[in-house]
Write a protein that holds these residues in place. Structure first.
Motif, PDB file in Angstrom:
ATOM      1  N   LYS A  94      59.400   5.078 -11.474  1.00  0.00           N
ATOM      2  CA  LYS A  94      58.258   5.986 -11.627  1.00  0.00           C
ATOM      3  C   LYS A  94      58.585   7.318 -10.958  1.00  0.00           C
ATOM      4  O   LYS A  94      58.192   7.559  -9.808  1.00  0.00           O
ATOM      5  N   GLY A 122      52.631   0.940 -15.020  1.00  0.00           N
ATOM      6  CA  GLY A 122      51.201   0.639 -14.949  1.00  0.00           C
ATOM      7  C   GLY A 122      50.798   0.176 -13.568  1.00  0.00           C
ATOM      8  O   GLY A 122      51.637   0.030 -12.673  1.00  0.00           O
ATOM      9  N   PRO A 123      49.505  -0.049 -13.362  1.00  0.00           N
ATOM     10  CA  PRO A 123      49.000  -0.362 -12.018  1.00  0.00           C
ATOM     11  C   PRO A 123      49.400  -1.750 -11.546  1.00  0.00           C
ATOM     12  O   PRO A 123      48.907  -2.756 -12.051  1.00  0.00           O
ATOM     13  N   SER A 124      50.304  -1.819 -10.582  1.00  0.00           N
ATOM     14  CA  SER A 124      50.816  -3.134 -10.166  1.00  0.00           C
ATOM     15  C   SER A 124      51.585  -2.999  -8.869  1.00  0.00           C
ATOM     16  O   SER A 124      52.612  -2.341  -8.829  1.00  0.00           O
ATOM     17  N   PHE A 125      51.107  -3.621  -7.832  1.00  0.00           N
ATOM     18  CA  PHE A 125      51.895  -3.672  -6.601  1.00  0.00           C
ATOM     19  C   PHE A 125      52.807  -4.887  -6.664  1.00  0.00           C
ATOM     20  O   PHE A 125      52.388  -5.980  -7.094  1.00  0.00           O
ATOM     21  N   LYS A 177      51.454  10.213 -11.182  1.00  0.00           N
ATOM     22  CA  LYS A 177      50.417   9.646 -10.290  1.00  0.00           C
ATOM     23  C   LYS A 177      50.927   9.516  -8.861  1.00  0.00           C
ATOM     24  O   LYS A 177      50.145   9.561  -7.914  1.00  0.00           O
ATOM     25  N   ASN A 178      52.232   9.351  -8.690  1.00  0.00           N
ATOM     26  CA  ASN A 178      52.771   9.245  -7.325  1.00  0.00           C
ATOM     27  C   ASN A 178      52.595  10.558  -6.550  1.00  0.00           C
ATOM     28  O   ASN A 178      52.350  10.557  -5.354  1.00  0.00           O
ATOM     29  N   ASP A 230      46.981   3.625 -13.193  1.00  0.00           N
ATOM     30  CA  ASP A 230      47.878   3.628 -12.034  1.00  0.00           C
ATOM     31  C   ASP A 230      47.476   4.713 -11.027  1.00  0.00           C
ATOM     32  O   ASP A 230      47.641   4.551  -9.815  1.00  0.00           O
ATOM     33  N   LEU A 233      44.679   3.215  -8.921  1.00  0.00           N
ATOM     34  CA  LEU A 233      45.191   2.238  -7.951  1.00  0.00           C
ATOM     35  C   LEU A 233      45.888   2.933  -6.785  1.00  0.00           C
ATOM     36  O   LEU A 233      45.618   2.676  -5.612  1.00  0.00           O
ATOM     37  N   THR A 234      46.790   3.835  -7.126  1.00  0.00           N
ATOM     38  CA  THR A 234      47.684   4.391  -6.108  1.00  0.00           C
ATOM     39  C   THR A 234      46.952   5.351  -5.162  1.00  0.00           C
ATOM     40  O   THR A 234      47.313   5.471  -3.996  1.00  0.00           O
ATOM     41  N   GLN A 239      48.024  -0.133   0.108  1.00  0.00           N
ATOM     42  CA  GLN A 239      49.285  -0.812  -0.261  1.00  0.00           C
ATOM     43  C   GLN A 239      50.297   0.185  -0.811  1.00  0.00           C
ATOM     44  O   GLN A 239      51.478  -0.098  -0.871  1.00  0.00           O
ATOM     45  N   SER A 240      49.815   1.342  -1.276  1.00  0.00           N
ATOM     46  CA  SER A 240      50.717   2.310  -1.899  1.00  0.00           C
ATOM     47  C   SER A 240      51.521   3.071  -0.850  1.00  0.00           C
ATOM     48  O   SER A 240      50.961   3.661   0.087  1.00  0.00           O
ATOM     49  N   ARG A 241      52.832   3.113  -1.052  1.00  0.00           N
ATOM     50  CA  ARG A 241      53.699   3.849  -0.132  1.00  0.00           C
ATOM     51  C   ARG A 241      53.490   5.352  -0.274  1.00  0.00           C
ATOM     52  O   ARG A 241      53.532   6.086   0.709  1.00  0.00           O
ATOM     53  N   ASN A 242      53.247   5.814  -1.503  1.00  0.00           N
ATOM     54  CA  ASN A 242      52.995   7.249  -1.704  1.00  0.00           C
ATOM     55  C   ASN A 242      51.709   7.671  -0.999  1.00  0.00           C
ATOM     56  O   ASN A 242      51.657   8.710  -0.333  1.00  0.00           O
TER      57      ASN A 242
END
Ligand SMILES: NC(=O)C1=CN([C@@H]2O[C@H](COP(=O)(O)OP(=O)(O)OC[C@H]3O[C@@H](n4cnc5c(N)ncnc54)[C@H](O)[C@@H]3O)[C@@H](O)[C@H]2O)C=CC1
Ligand SMILES: O=C(CO)COP(=O)(O)O
Length: 312
Positions: A94, A122-125, A177-178, A230, A233-234, A239-242
């Motif tokens: 991504k 897509g949205p998924s950890f 999105k990131n 996504d 979510l992010t 949970q998101s690193r970004n």
């Protein structure tokens, strides 16, 4: 057999999930663990999953998932494209490559002109997928028959894939999105509040849609799982690193530089692309400056807030 290249959090999570459908070989350049991947703690590897440092072994598969970070993929292809060409290659990266200012699908197509190229996004950890929690992703491939075959092959009862032929739109959603997630994290880290974050996400989505349209994506792809899904979510999950990286920037705290944060390099790539094509991408420009350390959070927010008032 399915081969997965890149034994980080996401490659390992997909390997765990897809072993439900048949044998999987997961390749990593350095496998210094046995039962549990430290990037995915608490996850037990199932039988039927082979983990190896032997690339040839993973390349015995005709379908290969490339689960490498976007800024690593180009160099990996420089070294190995000849061995990958002709296969079905599915990228999960991504980001936008800083060297070529393109997404992963163009990098792969350039290095492997005879390959079938697809994107899984897509949205998924990773942790959610590995734990078997329900997840919906986008599988993008320009060839509709190949897209359908991959959709069947890579779906499980809890990992649901929706297919599209809009590869550019799908991969741009995941990359952009990131960048917006870093900005959203910065807003939260700086204590500016949830209302400001909602504004940032909305204006970020407008920026994503503008750029994606310019690069030929279909608008409906951006409102799907790979874009809006996504992004939501992010920008809203710790949970998101970004997002966490943005929080650290906003609050002035340290952040582990070994963590994969795709949005930082992608913001710089977007900034270069904006200058090349005469585009207005203020949030990407701000994130690029913040990540380089060339702008304080206060100044960044002042700049965004002092833009001219205009129609939505
Ligand atoms: N972790 C997640 O929840 C998700 C990640 N992704 C995407 O998947 C991609 C990979 O991310 P993660 O697995 O999370 O990252 P990670 O940081 O957990 O793992 C990256 C892996 O790449 C390997 N690597 C680095 N340089 C390499 C090289 N030159 N050659 C071979 N291997 C190399 C590292 O050893 C590491 O195993 C990223 O683009 C990310 O955005 C997508 C969806 C979810
Ligand atoms: O892409 C992801 C979720 O869909 C993972 O996000 P981070 O890379 O920010 O952790």
């Amino acid at each position: 057999m399915i081969g997965i290249l890149g034994a980080g959090a996401f490659g390992t999570a997909l390997a765990v999930a897809l072993t439900a459908n048949g044998p999987v070989t997961l390749w990593g350049r350095r496998i210094d663990w046995t039962d549990e991947n430290p990037r995915l703690p608490g996850v037990t590897l199932p039988e039927g999953l082979t983990v190896t440092q032997d690339l040839d072994r993973a390349l015995q598969a005709d379908t290969i998932l490339l689960a490498l970070p976007a800024q690593v993929l180009g160099a990996f292809l420089d070294d190995h494209a000849g061995r990958l060409d002709g296969k079905c290659l599915v990228s999960t990266a991504k980001g936008i490559d800083l060297r070529h200012l393109t997404g992963p699908s163009a990098l792969i197509a350039q290095g492997c002109p005879r390959a079938t190229v697809a994107v899984l996004t897509g949205p998924s950890f990773a942790a959610d997928i590995a734990r078997g929690l329900p997840t919906a992703l986008t599988l993008a491939c320009a060839d509709p028959d190949a897209a359908e075959a991959l959709q069947q092959r890579l779906s499980t009862p809890v990992l649901r894939l929706y297919r599209t032929t809009d590869v550019i739109g799908a991969e741009l959603g995941g990359a952009l999105k990131n960048v917006i997630a870093i900005a959203a994290g910065t807003v939260i880290g700086a204590g500016l509040g949830d209302s400001a974050r909602a504004a940032l996400i909305t204006r970020g989505f407008a920026e994503m849609t503008r750029l994606a349209g310019h690069l030929g994506a279909r608008p409906e792809t951006l409102t799907g799982l790979s874009g809006l899904g996504d992004l939501t979510l992010t920008c809203t999950s710790g949970q998101s690193r970004n997002f966490r990286y943005g929080c650290a920037l906003g609050s002035g705290k340290d952040f582990d530089s070994a963590t994969t944060v795709e949005g930082a390099a992608t913001a710089r790539a977007l900034d270069r692309m904006a200058q090349r094509d005469g585009l207005d991408l203020p949030i990407a420009a701000m994130v690029a400056r913040l990540a380089e350390g060339g702008l304080s959070v206060e100044k960044a927010m002042d700049r965004l807030l002092s833009r001219p008032l205009k129609e939505e």
